[in-house]
Write a protein that holds these residues in place. Sequence first.
Motif, PDB file in Angstrom:
ATOM      1  N   GLU A  35      27.565 135.710 105.781  1.00  0.00           N
ATOM      2  CA  GLU A  35      27.278 136.861 106.632  1.00  0.00           C
ATOM      3  C   GLU A  35      26.786 136.456 108.013  1.00  0.00           C
ATOM      4  O   GLU A  35      26.635 137.306 108.893  1.00  0.00           O
ATOM      5  N   GLY A  81      31.473 133.779  97.918  1.00  0.00           N
ATOM      6  CA  GLY A  81      30.084 133.924  97.504  1.00  0.00           C
ATOM      7  C   GLY A  81      29.888 133.582  96.035  1.00  0.00           C
ATOM      8  O   GLY A  81      28.907 132.924  95.665  1.00  0.00           O
ATOM      9  N   THR A  82      30.837 134.019  95.199  1.00  0.00           N
ATOM     10  CA  THR A  82      30.753 133.667  93.779  1.00  0.00           C
ATOM     11  C   THR A  82      30.868 132.165  93.587  1.00  0.00           C
ATOM     12  O   THR A  82      30.171 131.576  92.745  1.00  0.00           O
ATOM     13  N   CYS A  85      24.413 132.643 100.692  1.00  0.00           N
ATOM     14  CA  CYS A  85      25.548 133.491 101.031  1.00  0.00           C
ATOM     15  C   CYS A  85      25.252 134.320 102.286  1.00  0.00           C
ATOM     16  O   CYS A  85      26.132 134.501 103.138  1.00  0.00           O
ATOM     17  N   HIS A 109      34.678 132.740  86.175  1.00  0.00           N
ATOM     18  CA  HIS A 109      34.890 132.479  87.606  1.00  0.00           C
ATOM     19  C   HIS A 109      35.633 131.169  87.844  1.00  0.00           C
ATOM     20  O   HIS A 109      35.327 130.460  88.810  1.00  0.00           O
ATOM     21  N   ASP A 130      37.236 131.031  91.338  1.00  0.00           N
ATOM     22  CA  ASP A 130      36.397 131.163  92.531  1.00  0.00           C
ATOM     23  C   ASP A 130      35.922 129.807  93.040  1.00  0.00           C
ATOM     24  O   ASP A 130      35.636 129.653  94.225  1.00  0.00           O
ATOM     25  N   SER A 141      38.603 135.674  99.626  1.00  0.00           N
ATOM     26  CA  SER A 141      37.787 136.812 100.027  1.00  0.00           C
ATOM     27  C   SER A 141      36.324 136.387 100.105  1.00  0.00           C
ATOM     28  O   SER A 141      35.910 135.418  99.446  1.00  0.00           O
ATOM     29  N   PRO A 142      35.516 137.100 100.904  1.00  0.00           N
ATOM     30  CA  PRO A 142      34.083 136.772 100.938  1.00  0.00           C
ATOM     31  C   PRO A 142      33.428 136.858  99.574  1.00  0.00           C
ATOM     32  O   PRO A 142      32.519 136.082  99.269  1.00  0.00           O
ATOM     33  N   SER A 143      33.880 137.797  98.737  1.00  0.00           N
ATOM     34  CA  SER A 143      33.311 137.910  97.390  1.00  0.00           C
ATOM     35  C   SER A 143      33.599 136.664  96.565  1.00  0.00           C
ATOM     36  O   SER A 143      32.724 136.153  95.858  1.00  0.00           O
ATOM     37  N   SER A 144      34.826 136.155  96.672  1.00  0.00           N
ATOM     38  CA  SER A 144      35.190 134.946  95.922  1.00  0.00           C
ATOM     39  C   SER A 144      34.416 133.738  96.432  1.00  0.00           C
ATOM     40  O   SER A 144      33.935 132.920  95.637  1.00  0.00           O
TER      41      SER A 144
END
Length: 613
Positions: free
Chosen positions: A548, A486-487, A543, A360, A363, A481-484
Motif C-alpha cells: 500500500e 499480500g497472501t 503488506c 495458498h 500465492d 493481484s495485490p491480494s495474492s
Amino acid sequence: MPPSQRIFTAPADGTNGRSGYDTFATSGSRTGYRGFSTSICSNFSKPSRRSDCCSLACCGILSSDRTRYLLLDQRPTWIKRLLLNLALPLGLLWAIAIISRDSAEEAAVAECKVAFPDDGSGPNLDAFNRKGSYYDRLVLWLIVALFIVIVVLLARASNFRFSFRRIFLSKLPPASARGTMPPASTRGTIRAARICDCYEAPDDSDEYLRSEPEDAAAADHDLCACLWSCLSRLCCLTCCSCWCQCCGMCAIGQEAREIDLIVPKERRRMDYVTFQPYAEYWPELERLRTSGEGAFFHHFRALSDLSSRIVGSGGAALLFAVVYSLAGIDRHFSLANAGVVFATLAQSFVILYFVHWRWHRFDVSLDAVVKCFASGFVLSTSTAFVVELLVSVVTSICPGLLRLFTFLFFEDMGIDSKQLDIGLGVISMFLNAFVVAALSEELCKYFAYWMVEHPDFLDDDEREELELAQSDERLPSPGRSPSSRGTGITVAMVAAALGFTCCENLEYVLASSDTGVQVATLIARSVLPVHALAAAIQSVGVCRRDLEGDRSHQLGRIVLPALLLHGFYDFFLMVMPVFVTANDDDDVNDEVSKYNGYISMCKSYGALDSTIW
C-alpha cells in the motif's frame, strides 16, 4: 569479459549509461570512506536494504561469499567449509556434552547410593553437597582443544577477510570515476578484518545514519536503525570516535553495499550459496502458478538448486538421527527419541501444509517457502541465540541495581523482604518476557523473512524486467493481484516463523532424555503456535508498507503488535512460578521440596529402591 571487468559496465536500468559510481560522483552529497562509498558505520541506514541483515547472520559468511563471487567469480568449497568450520567444533561440543553428562550421572548415582542406602537408613541429604567437579581429564582436554580450534578458525577467517578486502579495494574503479575518496590504508584494512577491533570512524560519524540521504526520514522512524544507533553510541562511537565491530561483520556489510552500487541489478538477482540466477528456475515456477498445476511432484521438481540442497541436507540430518539412535552410541538417545524428533518436525510441517499447500500454493511458490523455513530454522535461530544472550546479560543487571537502590535509600522504611523479592522477580520476568524473548525473537523472525531474496517477492515492474531479460520473445505473464501478493507475504513470514519454532521446539524437547517428558513438552508447546500467529500479525504491517506504500509502517509499528502478544504470553508463563515459590519459603517446605527433588532425580537414574524410599 572477466568478471572483475564485467561488473563495472554501465547497468541497463534507465541511468542513461551511468554506473552507480557516476551517479555518486555527480551527486556531490557524500565523500569517500577509505575507498568505499558508504561508511563502515552505515548498517541499517537504509531500512529497505537487505544486505545489512545478511552481513550479520552467521557472521556474514553468506554475504561475504556472494560478494566474492560477484567480484571474482569464485565459489566457496562448501564440503571443506562444513567439515572444518561446522563439523569439527560441533563434534567437539558433542563429545564434551556426552562425556561430561555421563560423568555427572555416574557421580550422581554414587551420591544417591550414599544418601538413600538400601538398608533403609537415612536419608543422608548431605551427600549431595558436591563440589561440582565432574569433569575428568578427557573433558578438560576436549575443552582446551575446542578453544584452540575456535581461535584458529577465527584467526583463519580474519586473515581471509583481510586478503579479500585488499583484493576488493584493488578491483574498484579508478578514483576519478568515484569522486574524491581517500585511499584505503593497510592499518584500516587490517582493523576492519580482525576478529574484534575498534575501527576509526569517519569525521562525519554523527551523521553516519545519513549515508543514504533519500532514506534519512525513514531511518529516523525505523526501529532497527534507532536501536543500532543507540548501540553504537553506547559502545565507543561517542567517547573515542571509534566503531567497535566483531568478526568483521560491519566491514562485510560495507563491501556488500559497495557491490550493490557497482554491479548491475540483473546480475545480482541470484540465490545465496548456490549463486543460481533467478532466470534459471523462475520461469518454471511462474508456469506452475499461471497454469494452476497442483501436483506436488511438479512443484518439487521445480525447486531451485538451493532449495534442493536444503531439502537434501534436512533428509540427511534425519537419516543421521535414525542411524545414531540405532548405533547405541548414546544410551540417552534411542529410536523412540528419534521418533519424537520426527514428531517435532511434523508439528511444523502440518501447520505449513494447511497455511501454504492446502490453501495458498499459488500465492507463493514451494521454493520460496522452503527457503523461508530454512532461514528461520538456521539464520533466525542462531542470531536470536546470540542476541538473547547479550540482551539477557544487560537485563539481568536491572533487578540487582533496583535492590541496591532500595537498600540504600529505602532501608529505613521497613520494606518487607518477601514483597521486595516478589516485586523484583516480577520485574525480572517482565524484562525477560518482553525484551529478552519477545523483542529479540520477533526482530529475528522478521529478518528471517527479510533476508530471503526470491523472485516471488519482486514487484510487477521488477518481474517484468526479469521476464524481458530472459528472452526478447517471451511475453510477460499476467501480474499478480495485490491480494495474492499480500497472501504470499503472510505465508512466507509464517514459514520463517515455523522454521524458528521447529528449531526452538527441538531445543526444548531434547533437553530431556525421557521420552514421556519429551512428548509432554512437545504437546504443551503445540497448543498455541505463538510464533506463527505473531508472524501473521507482522505480515499485516509489511503488506501495508510494501503493497500500500504506507511509509509510516516501519519496523517498530510492524513488530509492536506481535511483540505485545508474544510478550504477554511469555510473561504470564514466567511470572506464575515467582508467586508459587514466594509462598513456599519456610524451612519445612524447603526441606520437603529438596527431599522430593533428590528422590525424583535418583529414581530417574535407577539408583533408588522404590520399595524402601
